[in-house]
Design an enzyme around this catalytic site. Structure first.
Site, short mmCIF file in Angstrom:
data_model
loop_
_atom_site.label_atom_id
_atom_site.label_comp_id
_atom_site.label_asym_id
_atom_site.label_seq_id
_atom_site.Cartn_x
_atom_site.Cartn_y
_atom_site.Cartn_z
N TYR A 106 0.86 -1.19 0.00
CA TYR A 106 0.00 0.00 0.00
C TYR A 106 0.89 1.24 0.00
O TYR A 106 1.83 1.35 0.80
CB TYR A 106 -0.91 0.02 1.25
CG TYR A 106 -1.71 1.30 1.32
CD1 TYR A 106 -2.98 1.36 0.78
CD2 TYR A 106 -1.16 2.46 1.88
CE1 TYR A 106 -3.71 2.55 0.79
CE2 TYR A 106 -1.87 3.64 1.89
CZ TYR A 106 -3.13 3.69 1.35
OH TYR A 106 -3.84 4.87 1.35
N GLU A 194 -3.51 7.46 -4.16
CA GLU A 194 -3.27 6.17 -3.53
C GLU A 194 -3.02 5.08 -4.57
O GLU A 194 -3.69 5.03 -5.59
CB GLU A 194 -4.53 5.85 -2.72
CG GLU A 194 -4.52 4.58 -1.95
CD GLU A 194 -5.86 4.36 -1.25
OE1 GLU A 194 -6.04 4.85 -0.13
OE2 GLU A 194 -6.74 3.71 -1.86
#
Ligand code: GDP
Ligand code: MN
Length: 385
Positions: A106, A194
Protein backbone atom coordinates in the site's frame (compact mmCIF):
# COMPACT_ATOMS: atom_id res chain seq x y z
CA UNK A 1 -13.97 15.19 -6.64
CA UNK A 2 -13.17 11.60 -7.50
CA UNK A 3 -12.03 10.14 -10.80
CA UNK A 4 -11.91 6.59 -12.13
CA UNK A 5 -8.97 4.25 -11.89
CA UNK A 6 -8.14 4.46 -15.62
CA UNK A 7 -8.08 8.27 -15.42
CA UNK A 8 -5.88 8.29 -12.32
CA UNK A 9 -3.51 5.85 -14.01
CA UNK A 10 -3.30 8.07 -17.09
CA UNK A 11 -2.31 11.03 -14.90
CA UNK A 12 0.21 9.02 -12.90
CA UNK A 13 1.81 7.62 -16.04
CA UNK A 14 2.69 11.20 -16.97
CA UNK A 15 4.58 11.38 -13.69
CA UNK A 16 6.61 8.27 -14.41
CA UNK A 17 4.51 5.78 -12.44
CA UNK A 18 4.50 2.42 -14.16
CA UNK A 19 1.06 0.88 -14.68
CA UNK A 20 -0.11 -2.12 -16.72
CA UNK A 21 -1.08 -1.37 -20.33
CA UNK A 22 -4.80 -1.28 -21.03
CA UNK A 23 -7.84 0.59 -22.25
CA UNK A 24 -11.49 1.12 -21.32
CA UNK A 25 -14.64 -0.18 -23.00
CA UNK A 26 -18.33 0.51 -22.47
CA UNK A 27 -19.69 -2.60 -24.22
CA UNK A 28 -18.71 -6.29 -24.24
CA UNK A 29 -17.94 -6.09 -27.98
CA UNK A 30 -15.65 -3.11 -27.47
CA UNK A 31 -13.99 -4.94 -24.56
CA UNK A 32 -13.19 -7.84 -26.87
CA UNK A 33 -11.84 -5.48 -29.52
CA UNK A 34 -9.61 -3.80 -26.93
CA UNK A 35 -8.32 -7.17 -25.77
CA UNK A 36 -7.59 -8.31 -29.33
CA UNK A 37 -5.67 -5.15 -30.05
CA UNK A 38 -3.66 -5.56 -26.85
CA UNK A 39 -2.81 -9.17 -27.68
CA UNK A 40 -1.73 -8.13 -31.18
CA UNK A 41 0.64 -5.66 -29.52
CA UNK A 42 2.14 -8.35 -27.33
CA UNK A 43 -0.10 -8.57 -24.24
CA UNK A 44 -0.27 -12.03 -22.69
CA UNK A 45 -2.97 -13.85 -20.74
CA UNK A 46 -4.35 -13.48 -18.23
CA UNK A 47 -5.86 -10.09 -18.95
CA UNK A 48 -7.76 -8.38 -16.15
CA UNK A 49 -11.29 -7.01 -16.62
CA UNK A 50 -11.91 -4.28 -14.06
CA UNK A 51 -15.14 -2.43 -13.29
CA UNK A 52 -14.71 1.35 -13.28
CA UNK A 53 -16.72 2.75 -10.37
CA UNK A 54 -15.86 5.42 -7.85
CA UNK A 55 -16.26 3.19 -4.81
CA UNK A 56 -13.55 0.96 -3.34
CA UNK A 57 -13.62 -2.77 -2.72
CA UNK A 58 -14.41 -3.74 -6.29
CA UNK A 59 -12.30 -6.87 -5.97
CA UNK A 60 -14.35 -8.21 -3.05
CA UNK A 61 -17.60 -7.25 -4.80
CA UNK A 62 -16.69 -9.40 -7.83
CA UNK A 63 -15.99 -6.43 -10.07
CA UNK A 64 -12.50 -7.62 -11.05
CA UNK A 65 -12.03 -10.82 -13.06
CA UNK A 66 -9.20 -12.53 -14.89
CA UNK A 67 -9.65 -13.61 -18.53
CA UNK A 68 -7.41 -16.55 -19.48
CA UNK A 69 -8.39 -16.68 -23.15
CA UNK A 70 -9.71 -14.14 -25.65
CA UNK A 71 -13.08 -15.96 -25.62
CA UNK A 72 -13.52 -15.18 -21.93
CA UNK A 73 -13.19 -11.42 -22.32
CA UNK A 74 -16.59 -10.68 -23.81
CA UNK A 75 -18.72 -12.70 -21.33
CA UNK A 76 -16.73 -11.35 -18.36
CA UNK A 77 -17.15 -7.78 -19.60
CA UNK A 78 -20.86 -8.46 -20.11
CA UNK A 79 -21.20 -9.76 -16.58
CA UNK A 80 -19.28 -6.87 -15.01
CA UNK A 81 -20.97 -4.16 -17.06
CA UNK A 82 -24.32 -5.16 -15.56
CA UNK A 83 -23.13 -5.05 -12.00
CA UNK A 84 -24.29 -2.71 -9.29
CA UNK A 85 -21.39 -2.15 -6.93
CA UNK A 86 -22.44 -0.47 -3.69
CA UNK A 87 -25.20 1.41 -5.51
CA UNK A 88 -23.12 2.35 -8.54
CA UNK A 89 -23.89 0.84 -11.95
CA UNK A 90 -20.78 -0.14 -13.90
CA UNK A 91 -20.67 1.78 -17.17
CA UNK A 92 -17.12 1.03 -18.24
CA UNK A 93 -14.57 -1.73 -17.80
CA UNK A 94 -10.81 -1.40 -17.95
CA UNK A 95 -9.07 -4.22 -19.81
CA UNK A 96 -5.50 -4.53 -18.62
CA UNK A 97 -2.45 -6.69 -18.91
CA UNK A 98 -2.56 -8.98 -15.87
CA UNK A 99 0.37 -8.70 -13.51
CA UNK A 100 2.23 -11.51 -11.83
CA UNK A 101 1.65 -10.52 -8.24
CA UNK A 102 4.24 -11.62 -5.75
CA UNK A 103 3.55 -9.01 -3.10
CA UNK A 104 0.98 -6.24 -2.65
CA UNK A 105 2.05 -2.98 -1.05
CA UNK A 106 0.00 0.00 0.00
CA UNK A 107 1.30 3.46 -0.90
CA UNK A 108 -0.81 6.56 -0.41
CA UNK A 109 -0.61 10.25 0.35
CA UNK A 110 -3.26 12.43 1.95
CA UNK A 111 -3.61 15.94 3.35
CA UNK A 112 -3.35 15.55 7.10
CA UNK A 113 -5.29 18.40 8.66
CA UNK A 114 -3.92 17.79 12.14
CA UNK A 115 -0.29 17.94 10.99
CA UNK A 116 -1.13 20.59 8.40
CA UNK A 117 0.92 18.88 5.73
CA UNK A 118 0.79 16.00 3.28
CA UNK A 119 1.49 12.63 4.83
CA UNK A 120 2.61 9.48 3.05
CA UNK A 121 1.37 6.14 4.27
CA UNK A 122 3.19 2.97 3.33
CA UNK A 123 2.43 -0.58 4.32
CA UNK A 124 3.54 -4.05 3.33
CA UNK A 125 -0.04 -5.16 4.07
CA UNK A 126 -1.38 -3.85 0.75
CA UNK A 127 -4.18 -5.09 -1.47
CA UNK A 128 -6.69 -4.99 1.37
CA UNK A 129 -8.70 -2.17 2.88
CA UNK A 130 -6.15 0.20 4.48
CA UNK A 131 -8.79 1.42 6.96
CA UNK A 132 -8.96 -2.13 8.29
CA UNK A 133 -5.17 -2.30 8.64
CA UNK A 134 -5.18 1.09 10.39
CA UNK A 135 -7.86 -0.08 12.84
CA UNK A 136 -6.54 -3.54 13.70
CA UNK A 137 -2.76 -3.36 13.15
CA UNK A 138 -1.72 0.31 12.97
CA UNK A 139 1.94 -0.65 13.53
CA UNK A 140 1.92 -2.05 9.99
CA UNK A 141 1.59 1.44 8.52
CA UNK A 142 4.45 3.92 8.31
CA UNK A 143 3.37 7.58 8.33
CA UNK A 144 5.81 10.00 6.72
CA UNK A 145 4.84 13.70 6.93
CA UNK A 146 6.31 15.81 4.14
CA UNK A 147 7.16 19.40 4.98
CA UNK A 148 5.95 21.14 1.80
CA UNK A 149 8.69 23.78 1.92
CA UNK A 150 11.38 21.10 1.94
CA UNK A 151 9.61 18.66 -0.32
CA UNK A 152 10.00 14.91 -0.25
CA UNK A 153 13.56 13.94 0.63
CA UNK A 154 15.54 10.90 -0.52
CA UNK A 155 15.93 9.61 3.03
CA UNK A 156 12.15 9.62 3.45
CA UNK A 157 11.80 7.58 0.27
CA UNK A 158 14.39 5.12 1.60
CA UNK A 159 12.65 4.94 4.96
CA UNK A 160 9.45 3.87 3.19
CA UNK A 161 11.28 1.42 0.92
CA UNK A 162 12.90 -0.32 3.93
CA UNK A 163 9.67 -0.37 5.90
CA UNK A 164 7.78 -2.18 3.14
CA UNK A 165 10.83 -4.27 2.26
CA UNK A 166 11.33 -3.40 -1.39
CA UNK A 167 13.81 -5.81 -3.01
CA UNK A 168 17.00 -4.06 -4.06
CA UNK A 169 16.28 -4.68 -7.77
CA UNK A 170 13.10 -2.64 -7.34
CA UNK A 171 14.55 0.27 -5.36
CA UNK A 172 14.98 2.61 -8.30
CA UNK A 173 11.48 1.98 -9.63
CA UNK A 174 9.99 2.39 -6.17
CA UNK A 175 11.78 5.72 -5.63
CA UNK A 176 10.52 6.94 -9.00
CA UNK A 177 6.96 5.96 -8.13
CA UNK A 178 6.99 7.61 -4.69
CA UNK A 179 8.41 10.82 -6.16
CA UNK A 180 6.00 10.74 -9.10
CA UNK A 181 3.05 10.20 -6.78
CA UNK A 182 4.14 13.14 -4.61
CA UNK A 183 4.61 15.45 -7.58
CA UNK A 184 1.23 14.50 -9.06
CA UNK A 185 -0.44 14.96 -5.66
CA UNK A 186 1.02 18.47 -5.23
CA UNK A 187 0.66 19.72 -8.80
CA UNK A 188 -2.90 18.46 -9.25
CA UNK A 189 -4.14 19.70 -5.85
CA UNK A 190 -5.16 16.28 -4.64
CA UNK A 191 -6.68 15.53 -1.27
CA UNK A 192 -5.68 11.88 -1.72
CA UNK A 193 -3.54 9.87 -4.13
CA UNK A 194 -3.27 6.17 -3.53
CA UNK A 195 -1.79 3.07 -5.13
CA UNK A 196 -3.27 -0.06 -3.61
CA UNK A 197 -1.87 -2.46 -4.50
CA UNK A 198 1.56 -1.41 -5.62
CA UNK A 199 2.71 -4.77 -6.90
CA UNK A 200 6.11 -6.43 -6.73
CA UNK A 201 6.09 -8.94 -9.56
CA UNK A 202 7.88 -12.26 -9.76
CA UNK A 203 10.52 -10.49 -11.87
CA UNK A 204 10.89 -7.86 -9.07
CA UNK A 205 9.28 -5.10 -11.10
CA UNK A 206 7.26 -2.49 -9.24
CA UNK A 207 3.90 -1.70 -10.86
CA UNK A 208 0.81 0.27 -9.82
CA UNK A 209 -2.04 -2.24 -10.24
CA UNK A 210 -4.66 0.18 -8.91
CA UNK A 211 -4.82 3.96 -8.58
CA UNK A 212 -7.12 6.39 -6.87
CA UNK A 213 -7.02 10.19 -6.88
CA UNK A 214 -9.34 12.63 -5.13
CA UNK A 215 -9.12 16.35 -5.78
CA UNK A 216 -9.79 19.47 -3.76
CA UNK A 217 -12.99 20.85 -5.34
CA UNK A 218 -11.90 24.38 -4.53
CA UNK A 219 -8.80 23.99 -6.69
CA UNK A 220 -10.57 22.65 -9.77
CA UNK A 221 -10.66 26.15 -11.23
CA UNK A 222 -7.00 25.78 -12.11
CA UNK A 223 -7.36 22.24 -13.45
CA UNK A 224 -9.98 22.40 -16.22
CA UNK A 225 -8.70 19.10 -17.64
CA UNK A 226 -9.48 17.35 -14.37
CA UNK A 227 -12.78 19.18 -13.80
CA UNK A 228 -13.85 17.73 -17.13
CA UNK A 229 -13.39 14.19 -15.83
CA UNK A 230 -16.24 14.58 -13.35
CA UNK A 231 -18.64 11.66 -13.63
CA UNK A 232 -21.96 13.36 -12.88
CA UNK A 233 -23.95 10.17 -12.62
CA UNK A 234 -22.03 9.20 -9.55
CA UNK A 235 -22.55 12.25 -7.37
CA UNK A 236 -25.38 12.40 -4.83
CA UNK A 237 -28.32 13.61 -6.98
CA UNK A 238 -29.18 16.51 -4.68
CA UNK A 239 -25.59 17.71 -4.58
CA UNK A 240 -25.38 17.57 -8.36
CA UNK A 241 -28.54 19.65 -8.63
CA UNK A 242 -27.17 22.12 -6.06
CA UNK A 243 -23.95 22.53 -8.01
CA UNK A 244 -26.00 23.24 -11.13
CA UNK A 245 -27.96 25.90 -9.22
CA UNK A 246 -24.70 27.32 -7.82
CA UNK A 247 -25.88 26.72 -4.26
CA UNK A 248 -23.33 25.85 -1.64
CA UNK A 249 -25.00 22.67 -0.35
CA UNK A 250 -23.93 19.56 1.52
CA UNK A 251 -26.47 16.82 2.17
CA UNK A 252 -26.73 15.42 5.69
CA UNK A 253 -29.03 12.82 7.24
CA UNK A 254 -31.41 14.78 9.50
CA UNK A 255 -34.95 16.09 9.13
CA UNK A 256 -34.51 19.84 9.53
CA UNK A 257 -33.72 21.60 6.28
CA UNK A 258 -31.57 24.68 6.94
CA UNK A 259 -31.50 27.71 4.65
CA UNK A 260 -28.98 30.29 5.75
CA UNK A 261 -27.08 33.22 4.30
CA UNK A 262 -23.35 33.00 4.89
CA UNK A 263 -21.22 29.92 5.43
CA UNK A 264 -20.26 30.75 9.02
CA UNK A 265 -23.86 31.32 10.03
CA UNK A 266 -24.83 28.09 8.24
CA UNK A 267 -22.29 26.17 10.35
CA UNK A 268 -23.56 27.89 13.49
CA UNK A 269 -27.12 27.00 12.52
CA UNK A 270 -26.32 23.31 12.25
CA UNK A 271 -24.62 23.46 15.65
CA UNK A 272 -27.57 25.11 17.33
CA UNK A 273 -30.08 22.71 15.78
CA UNK A 274 -28.01 19.87 17.21
CA UNK A 275 -27.70 21.68 20.52
CA UNK A 276 -31.48 21.61 20.89
CA UNK A 277 -31.65 17.91 20.02
CA UNK A 278 -32.44 18.11 16.30
CA UNK A 279 -30.59 16.82 13.25
CA UNK A 280 -29.92 19.13 10.29
CA UNK A 281 -30.78 17.73 6.86
CA UNK A 282 -28.17 19.82 5.13
CA UNK A 283 -25.67 22.61 5.09
CA UNK A 284 -26.83 25.36 2.77
CA UNK A 285 -25.43 28.82 2.22
CA UNK A 286 -27.58 30.78 -0.20
CA UNK A 287 -25.01 33.55 -0.32
CA UNK A 288 -25.22 37.24 0.25
CA UNK A 289 -27.78 38.14 -2.41
CA UNK A 290 -30.66 35.83 -1.49
CA UNK A 291 -33.01 36.89 -4.27
CA UNK A 292 -36.41 35.28 -4.86
CA UNK A 293 -34.98 32.94 -7.44
CA UNK A 294 -32.29 31.58 -5.13
CA UNK A 295 -34.80 31.19 -2.31
CA UNK A 296 -37.16 29.26 -4.60
CA UNK A 297 -34.31 27.03 -5.82
CA UNK A 298 -33.18 26.41 -2.26
CA UNK A 299 -36.68 25.52 -1.04
CA UNK A 300 -37.26 23.18 -3.98
CA UNK A 301 -33.95 21.48 -3.46
CA UNK A 302 -34.48 20.98 0.24
CA UNK A 303 -37.99 19.55 0.05
CA UNK A 304 -36.95 17.13 -2.67
CA UNK A 305 -35.14 15.34 0.17
CA UNK A 306 -37.99 13.10 1.45
CA UNK A 307 -36.62 13.09 4.99
CA UNK A 308 -37.11 16.80 5.51
CA UNK A 309 -40.17 17.59 7.66
CA UNK A 310 -39.33 21.13 8.82
CA UNK A 311 -37.44 24.07 7.39
CA UNK A 312 -35.44 26.58 9.36
CA UNK A 313 -34.57 29.86 7.67
CA UNK A 314 -31.84 31.69 9.51
CA UNK A 315 -31.10 35.03 7.87
CA UNK A 316 -28.90 37.79 9.14
CA UNK A 317 -29.40 41.03 7.25
CA UNK A 318 -26.00 42.64 7.10
CA UNK A 319 -25.42 43.46 3.47
CA UNK A 320 -28.60 41.72 2.40
CA UNK A 321 -31.84 43.44 3.45
CA UNK A 322 -34.33 41.32 5.40
CA UNK A 323 -37.31 42.73 3.47
CA UNK A 324 -35.79 41.51 0.20
CA UNK A 325 -35.37 38.05 1.66
CA UNK A 326 -38.97 38.11 2.93
CA UNK A 327 -40.12 39.10 -0.53
CA UNK A 328 -38.11 36.23 -1.97
CA UNK A 329 -39.72 33.77 0.40
CA UNK A 330 -43.25 35.01 -0.40
CA UNK A 331 -42.62 34.73 -4.13
CA UNK A 332 -41.05 31.32 -3.66
CA UNK A 333 -44.08 30.07 -1.73
CA UNK A 334 -46.35 31.33 -4.48
CA UNK A 335 -44.18 29.44 -6.99
CA UNK A 336 -44.56 26.27 -4.95
CA UNK A 337 -48.37 25.99 -4.65
CA UNK A 338 -48.80 22.67 -2.85
CA UNK A 339 -46.49 23.59 -0.07
CA UNK A 340 -47.04 21.93 3.30
CA UNK A 341 -43.67 21.75 5.05
CA UNK A 342 -43.67 24.03 8.11
CA UNK A 343 -41.16 26.88 7.97
CA UNK A 344 -39.61 28.53 10.99
CA UNK A 345 -37.92 31.81 10.21
CA UNK A 346 -35.54 34.04 12.05
CA UNK A 347 -34.75 37.31 10.34
CA UNK A 348 -32.60 39.88 12.00
CA UNK A 349 -30.62 42.87 10.89
CA UNK A 350 -31.34 45.54 8.32
CA UNK A 351 -35.08 46.18 7.83
CA UNK A 352 -36.15 43.29 10.04
CA UNK A 353 -39.34 45.04 11.22
CA UNK A 354 -40.43 45.65 7.67
CA UNK A 355 -39.72 42.02 6.84
CA UNK A 356 -41.74 40.78 9.81
CA UNK A 357 -44.69 42.95 8.75
CA UNK A 358 -44.54 41.49 5.27
CA UNK A 359 -44.62 37.93 6.60
CA UNK A 360 -47.56 38.57 8.94
CA UNK A 361 -50.58 36.59 7.77
CA UNK A 362 -48.40 33.99 5.99
CA UNK A 363 -48.06 30.47 7.37
CA UNK A 364 -44.47 31.11 8.43
CA UNK A 365 -43.57 30.70 12.09
CA UNK A 366 -41.36 33.56 13.08
CA UNK A 367 -38.71 33.59 15.78
CA UNK A 368 -36.99 36.57 17.32
CA UNK A 369 -33.61 34.95 17.90
CA UNK A 370 -31.53 32.15 16.47
CA UNK A 371 -31.96 30.02 19.62
CA UNK A 372 -35.70 30.48 19.64
CA UNK A 373 -35.88 29.58 15.96
CA UNK A 374 -33.79 26.46 16.37
CA UNK A 375 -35.81 25.37 19.41
CA UNK A 376 -39.10 25.82 17.53
CA UNK A 377 -37.82 23.99 14.46
CA UNK A 378 -36.67 21.05 16.58
CA UNK A 379 -40.04 20.89 18.43
CA UNK A 380 -42.02 20.93 15.19
CA UNK A 381 -39.76 18.37 13.57
CA UNK A 382 -39.98 16.01 16.55
CA UNK A 383 -43.77 16.32 16.68
CA UNK A 384 -44.02 15.49 12.97
CA UNK A 385 -41.75 12.45 13.28
P1 GDP B 1 -10.22 -2.55 -5.49
O1 GDP B 1 -10.68 -3.84 -4.86
O2 GDP B 1 -11.38 -1.73 -5.93
O3 GDP B 1 -9.25 -1.80 -4.66
O4 GDP B 1 -9.45 -2.98 -6.84
P2 GDP B 1 -7.90 -3.37 -7.12
O5 GDP B 1 -7.53 -2.84 -8.44
O6 GDP B 1 -7.05 -2.97 -5.97
O7 GDP B 1 -7.93 -4.94 -7.22
C1 GDP B 1 -8.25 -5.78 -6.10
C2 GDP B 1 -7.41 -7.03 -6.11
O8 GDP B 1 -7.57 -7.72 -7.32
C3 GDP B 1 -5.92 -6.76 -6.01
O9 GDP B 1 -5.50 -6.52 -4.70
C4 GDP B 1 -5.36 -8.04 -6.59
O10 GDP B 1 -5.28 -9.03 -5.60
C5 GDP B 1 -6.38 -8.43 -7.64
N1 GDP B 1 -5.84 -8.01 -8.96
C6 GDP B 1 -5.93 -6.80 -9.56
N2 GDP B 1 -5.25 -6.78 -10.72
C7 GDP B 1 -4.72 -8.02 -10.85
C8 GDP B 1 -3.90 -8.66 -11.83
O11 GDP B 1 -3.49 -8.08 -12.83
N3 GDP B 1 -3.55 -9.96 -11.60
C9 GDP B 1 -3.96 -10.64 -10.51
N4 GDP B 1 -3.58 -11.92 -10.35
N5 GDP B 1 -4.72 -10.09 -9.57
C10 GDP B 1 -5.09 -8.80 -9.74
MN1 MN C 1 -7.33 -1.25 -4.74
Amino acid sequence: MKIHEYQAKAILRNYGVRTPNGDVAATPAKAEAVAKKMVAKGATFPLVVKSQVLVGGRGKAGGIKLAHTIEEVRPLAKQILKMNIKGEIVKQVLIEQGVDIQREIYLGIIVDRARKMPVFMASAAGGVDIEEVAASTPEKILFVPVEPLLGLTDYQVREMAYFVDIPKEGMKDFAGIVKGLYKAFMEKDCSLAEINPLVITGAKEVIAADAKMNFDDNALGRHPDIAEMRDEAEEAPLEREARRLKLNYVKLDGKIGCIVNGAGLAMGTMDIVKHFGGEPANFLDIGGGAKAEQVTDALRLIVSDPKVNTIFFNIFGGIVRCDLVAEGILIALKNLPDWNTPIVIRLSGTNEEKARDMLKGSSLISAATMSEGAKKAVEISNRAA
